[in-house]
Design a protein around this motif. Structure first.
Motif, PDB file in Angstrom:
ATOM      1  N   SER A 154       1.079   8.900  -6.325  1.00  0.00           N
ATOM      2  CA  SER A 154       1.113  10.140  -5.932  1.00  0.00           C
ATOM      3  C   SER A 154       2.104  11.018  -6.432  1.00  0.00           C
ATOM      4  O   SER A 154       2.100  12.215  -6.824  1.00  0.00           O
ATOM      5  CB  SER A 154       0.844  10.508  -4.352  1.00  0.00           C
ATOM      6  OG  SER A 154       0.775  11.724  -3.940  1.00  0.00           O
ATOM      7  N   PHE A 190      -1.877  10.713   0.821  1.00  0.00           N
ATOM      8  CA  PHE A 190      -1.919   9.598   1.312  1.00  0.00           C
ATOM      9  C   PHE A 190      -1.070   9.126   2.268  1.00  0.00           C
ATOM     10  O   PHE A 190      -1.248   8.043   3.109  1.00  0.00           O
ATOM     11  CB  PHE A 190      -1.953   8.245   0.132  1.00  0.00           C
ATOM     12  CG  PHE A 190      -2.886   8.722  -1.023  1.00  0.00           C
ATOM     13  CD1 PHE A 190      -4.016   9.036  -0.972  1.00  0.00           C
ATOM     14  CD2 PHE A 190      -2.237   8.500  -2.158  1.00  0.00           C
ATOM     15  CE1 PHE A 190      -5.050   9.050  -1.951  1.00  0.00           C
ATOM     16  CE2 PHE A 190      -2.935   8.807  -3.407  1.00  0.00           C
ATOM     17  CZ  PHE A 190      -4.475   8.984  -3.478  1.00  0.00           C
ATOM     18  N   TRP A 201      -7.748   7.644  -2.154  1.00  0.00           N
ATOM     19  CA  TRP A 201      -7.221   6.244  -1.792  1.00  0.00           C
ATOM     20  C   TRP A 201      -8.181   5.425  -1.225  1.00  0.00           C
ATOM     21  O   TRP A 201      -8.023   4.205  -1.135  1.00  0.00           O
ATOM     22  CB  TRP A 201      -6.147   6.487  -0.747  1.00  0.00           C
ATOM     23  CG  TRP A 201      -5.157   5.282  -0.347  1.00  0.00           C
ATOM     24  CD1 TRP A 201      -5.379   4.510   0.587  1.00  0.00           C
ATOM     25  CD2 TRP A 201      -4.248   4.521  -1.484  1.00  0.00           C
ATOM     26  NE1 TRP A 201      -4.696   3.267   0.609  1.00  0.00           N
ATOM     27  CE2 TRP A 201      -4.241   3.318  -0.719  1.00  0.00           C
ATOM     28  CE3 TRP A 201      -4.045   4.602  -2.727  1.00  0.00           C
ATOM     29  CZ2 TRP A 201      -3.383   2.226  -1.192  1.00  0.00           C
ATOM     30  CZ3 TRP A 201      -3.388   3.565  -3.253  1.00  0.00           C
ATOM     31  CH2 TRP A 201      -2.666   2.392  -2.415  1.00  0.00           C
ATOM     32  N   ASP A 238       0.680  -1.281  -0.046  1.00  0.00           N
ATOM     33  CA  ASP A 238       0.123  -0.171   0.012  1.00  0.00           C
ATOM     34  C   ASP A 238       0.905   1.268   0.064  1.00  0.00           C
ATOM     35  O   ASP A 238       0.716   2.441  -0.835  1.00  0.00           O
ATOM     36  CB  ASP A 238      -0.868   0.132   1.326  1.00  0.00           C
ATOM     37  CG  ASP A 238      -2.085  -1.110   1.278  1.00  0.00           C
ATOM     38  OD1 ASP A 238      -2.343  -1.479   0.138  1.00  0.00           O
ATOM     39  OD2 ASP A 238      -2.734  -1.276   2.134  1.00  0.00           O
ATOM     40  N   GLN A 252       0.936   3.639  -3.391  1.00  0.00           N
ATOM     41  CA  GLN A 252       0.387   5.098  -2.888  1.00  0.00           C
ATOM     42  C   GLN A 252       1.437   6.025  -3.099  1.00  0.00           C
ATOM     43  O   GLN A 252       0.798   7.329  -3.571  1.00  0.00           O
ATOM     44  CB  GLN A 252      -0.451   5.291  -1.593  1.00  0.00           C
ATOM     45  CG  GLN A 252       0.555   5.240  -0.571  1.00  0.00           C
ATOM     46  CD  GLN A 252      -0.499   5.009   0.753  1.00  0.00           C
ATOM     47  OE1 GLN A 252      -1.588   4.479   0.823  1.00  0.00           O
ATOM     48  NE2 GLN A 252       0.177   5.369   1.840  1.00  0.00           N
TER      49      GLN A 252
END
Length: 274
Positions: A62, A74, A195, A54, A58
């Protein structure tokens, strides 16, 4: 006299049989305890590695977003992002500090170091990253990954193919290593800036090797479902095989909870808390 001796002999043999059975039952109980404990640890590693994935996904998405802002949406404020950029490459370091940051119910400590070619238009991009003094809750991870990012797979979704090479240390000092491959397909919520509505399907196979010589080989038989709104895997099944012990681990029917069910080859079920 002979009858007494005969009776004594029978009693001795019977006692030896009972002792052997008791000892066998005891050994089986110890083995079962070890097997179940290792199943729990393996499940915890599975969940923690998804937290790492994750964080990686992310951060990268991003950082490379066309709508990138000055703040990573995030990541928590306590995480520090450092960027080194050349004409052809980019290095990104996310530092969660030694005290740790709270990320969707987990405490993350340490650094994630990422490097890749600076080409946002590439349909396929190789990203290297390594972990430095990195913890998810009380589990430490060391090692590196190579991730091949496909902008669009055959289903029209973004996809991340990950090579695993990690050393895991649990709070009690127990160690294990994990090697293998995993694929994450981003099936919902991609590139919308939110997210919380993202969903991934995870497939792959890997081995978890414990310091005592035990090896757990894992193959995902039903894709694991990872919803960003939940801190745990919500569904999917993986097959777990060990030299003298095997079974399946079922993460449920989609409910967001910390429960999974381990079923051995005899059909016996054990509840696992993640």
């Amino acid at each position: 006299m002979r009858k007494s001796i005969f009776k004594l002999g029978l009693m001795t043999i019977f006692s030896m049989i009972l002792f052997a059975c008791d000892r066998e039952d005891s050994n089986e109980g110890i083995i079962e305890s070890i097997n179940q404990e290792e199943a729990v640890l393996t499940a915890k590693v599975d969940n923690a590695t998804e937290v790492i994935s994750d964080t990686f996904v992310q951060t990268y998405e991003s950082e490379e977003s066309l709508q990138k802002g000055p703040i990573h949406p995030f990541l928590p404020e306590c995480a520090t992002v450092t960027i080194e950029l050349t004409d052809t490459s980019k290095e990104v370091t996310v530092d969660f500090g030694t005290e740790g940051c709270e990320v969707r119910g987990h405490t993350i400590k340490g650094k994630v170091n990422m490097s890749y070619v600076a080409d946002v238009d590439a349909m396929t991009l190789v990203i290297n990253y390594n972990l430095e003094d990195f913890f998810v809750d009380d589990i430490q991870f060391a090692g590196s990954k190579t991730v091949t990012r496909q902008k669009t797979n055959d289903n029209g979704n973004p996809q991340y193919m990950m090579d695993l090479d990690l050393v895991v240390t649990f709070a009690d000092g127990t160690q294990a290593s994990r090697t293998g491959q995993k694929t994450r397909e981003w099936i919902e919520g991609s590139f919308n800036g939110n997210w919380g509505d993202n969903v991934f399907l995870i497939t792959g196979a890997w081995e978890t090797n414990f310091a005592n010589g035990n090896t757990h080989s894992t193959t995902i038989t039903t894709a694991l479902r990872r919803e960003a709104s939940c801190r745990f895997l919500v569904s999917g099944v993986r097959n777990l095989v060990r030299t003298n012990y095997s079974g399946t681990l079922d993460y449920g029917d989609g409910a967001c909870d910390n429960k999974a069910v381990f079923t051995n080859t005899d059909g016996e079920e054990r509840d696992i808390l993640l």
